[in-house]
Design a protein around this motif. Structure first.
Motif, short mmCIF file in Angstrom:
data_model
loop_
_atom_site.label_atom_id
_atom_site.label_comp_id
_atom_site.label_asym_id
_atom_site.label_seq_id
_atom_site.Cartn_x
_atom_site.Cartn_y
_atom_site.Cartn_z
N HIS A 76 0.82 -1.29 0.02
CA HIS A 76 -0.12 0.00 0.13
C HIS A 76 0.84 1.09 -0.01
CE1 HIS A 76 -3.64 -2.33 0.77
NE2 HIS A 76 -2.95 -3.01 1.43
N GLN A 77 0.54 2.03 -0.83
CA GLN A 77 1.28 3.47 -0.97
C GLN A 77 0.75 4.42 0.17
OE1 GLN A 77 3.91 4.19 -2.62
NE2 GLN A 77 3.74 2.03 -3.52
N PRO A 78 1.30 5.10 0.98
CA PRO A 78 0.83 5.90 1.77
C PRO A 78 0.27 7.23 1.12
CG PRO A 78 3.40 6.13 1.90
CD PRO A 78 2.94 4.92 1.18
N PRO A 79 -0.52 7.71 1.86
CA PRO A 79 -1.18 9.06 1.02
C PRO A 79 -0.28 10.14 1.07
CG PRO A 79 -2.21 8.78 3.20
CD PRO A 79 -1.40 7.70 2.86
N PRO A 80 -0.27 11.09 0.01
CA PRO A 80 0.81 12.14 0.05
C PRO A 80 0.62 13.20 1.21
CG PRO A 80 -1.05 12.64 -1.76
CD PRO A 80 -1.18 11.09 -1.06
N PRO A 81 1.63 13.59 1.80
CA PRO A 81 1.47 14.35 2.81
C PRO A 81 0.68 15.81 2.42
CG PRO A 81 3.70 14.52 2.24
CD PRO A 81 2.77 13.62 1.42
N GLU A 82 -0.37 16.21 3.65
CA GLU A 82 -0.87 17.60 3.22
C GLU A 82 -0.04 18.65 3.46
OE1 GLU A 82 -4.74 17.80 5.45
OE2 GLU A 82 -5.09 15.67 5.25
N ARG A 83 -0.53 19.67 2.70
CA ARG A 83 0.28 20.83 2.86
C ARG A 83 -0.13 21.64 4.01
NH1 ARG A 83 -0.43 24.43 -2.44
NH2 ARG A 83 -1.28 25.55 -0.85
N PRO A 84 0.75 22.18 4.98
CA PRO A 84 0.16 22.84 5.80
C PRO A 84 -0.17 24.20 5.68
CG PRO A 84 2.84 22.96 5.82
CD PRO A 84 2.22 22.13 4.65
N ARG A 85 -1.13 24.62 6.25
CA ARG A 85 -1.93 25.86 6.10
C ARG A 85 -1.24 26.87 7.03
NH1 ARG A 85 -8.18 24.72 6.16
NH2 ARG A 85 -7.78 26.24 7.97
N PRO A 86 -1.36 28.06 6.17
CA PRO A 86 -0.61 29.11 7.31
C PRO A 86 -1.69 29.54 8.48
CG PRO A 86 -1.59 29.97 4.99
CD PRO A 86 -1.50 28.59 5.22
N PRO A 87 -1.20 29.80 9.55
CA PRO A 87 -2.16 30.33 10.70
C PRO A 87 -2.94 31.36 10.40
CG PRO A 87 0.00 30.79 11.36
CD PRO A 87 0.22 29.79 9.82
N LEU A 88 -4.17 31.17 10.62
CA LEU A 88 -5.47 32.23 10.32
C LEU A 88 -5.14 33.51 10.91
CD1 LEU A 88 -7.73 32.70 8.35
CD2 LEU A 88 -9.12 31.81 10.04
N LEU A 89 -5.05 33.38 12.27
CA LEU A 89 -5.14 34.53 13.17
C LEU A 89 -3.90 35.65 12.80
CD1 LEU A 89 -6.50 35.97 15.63
CD2 LEU A 89 -5.00 34.87 16.95
N PRO A 90 -2.69 35.31 12.59
CA PRO A 90 -1.59 36.23 12.23
C PRO A 90 -1.91 36.74 10.89
CG PRO A 90 -0.57 34.26 13.05
CD PRO A 90 -1.93 33.85 12.92
N VAL A 91 -2.46 35.86 10.10
CA VAL A 91 -2.72 36.73 8.37
C VAL A 91 -3.50 37.63 8.57
CG1 VAL A 91 -3.48 36.09 6.26
CG2 VAL A 91 -1.71 34.61 7.52
N LEU A 92 -4.94 37.36 9.45
CA LEU A 92 -5.86 38.46 9.64
C LEU A 92 -5.55 39.61 10.52
CD1 LEU A 92 -9.13 36.02 10.32
CD2 LEU A 92 -8.29 37.28 8.13
N LEU A 93 -4.41 39.44 11.51
CA LEU A 93 -4.13 40.39 12.10
C LEU A 93 -3.26 41.34 11.32
CD1 LEU A 93 -2.74 38.97 15.37
CD2 LEU A 93 -4.73 40.52 15.28
N ILE A 94 -2.54 40.91 10.14
CA ILE A 94 -1.68 41.58 9.33
C ILE A 94 -2.71 42.56 8.39
CG2 ILE A 94 -0.19 41.54 7.44
CD1 ILE A 94 1.25 39.17 8.75
N ILE A 95 -3.66 41.53 7.92
CA ILE A 95 -4.53 42.47 7.06
C ILE A 95 -5.25 43.50 7.86
CG2 ILE A 95 -6.49 42.13 5.71
CD1 ILE A 95 -5.69 39.13 5.01
N ALA A 96 -5.78 43.31 9.01
CA ALA A 96 -6.46 44.45 9.84
C ALA A 96 -5.52 45.45 10.13
CB ALA A 96 -7.14 43.53 10.91
N THR A 97 -4.35 45.18 10.36
CA THR A 97 -3.13 46.41 10.70
C THR A 97 -3.21 47.17 9.52
OG1 THR A 97 -2.31 45.01 12.41
CG2 THR A 97 -0.86 46.99 11.39
N ALA A 98 -3.03 46.73 8.27
CA ALA A 98 -2.78 47.36 6.87
C ALA A 98 -4.26 48.03 6.64
CB ALA A 98 -2.56 46.53 5.86
#
Length: 138
Positions: A76-98
């Motif tokens: 059996h082939q293992p499933p491909p690893p999932e791409r890590p998602r960027p953390p939502l809170l820091p991204v939203l903080l940067i957008i809100a500050t801008a």
């Protein structure tokens, strides 16, 4: 060109009219590992696996190795690893500050959005199920 009677998953060195391909040490190790796994799964006996592993390390061509695992299911082939998602809170903080810096309004309206996000994050943490731990009774 593959002859019509040769299945598509047949290794290239076992097809009629092609010269045999020599096996590498990695190929031999991979086959031996598959045979050891088959013993662990109960598909081969120890004696049968010992004979096949010995034959794997003395094999010269790839078709010799393929014959040793022909009656075993494909691994059996293992499933491909999932791409890590960027953390939502820091991204939203940067957008809100801008947005706050670019806004002509004197009131810092992104702070309201920030307060809602912080409130939801802390509420989510409080309601997260805790792992069950057992303490020894003494």
């Amino acid at each position: 060109m593959r002859p019509a009677d040769t299945p598509p998953d047949t290794p290239a060195d076992t097809r009629p009219g092609t010269p045999p391909v020599r096996a590498s040490d990695t190929d031999r190790d991979h086959t031996a590992a598959r045979l050891r796994d088959a013993v662990g799964e109960g598909r081969l006996t120890l004696a049968e696996a010992d004979d096949r592993i010995t034959a794997a390390y003395t094999a010269v061509h790839l078709h010799d190795l393929a014959a040793l695992t022909a009656d075993l299911p494909t691994p059996h082939q293992p499933p491909p690893p999932e791409r890590p998602r960027p953390p939502l809170l820091p991204v939203l903080l940067i957008i809100a500050t801008a947005a706050w810096i670019a806004s002509p309004l004197p009131f810092p309206w992104p702070l309201l959005l920030l307060a809602v996000l912080v409130h939801r994050a802390t509420r989510h943490r409080r309601h997260r199920p805790r792992p069950i731990t057992t303490t020894p009774r003494g």
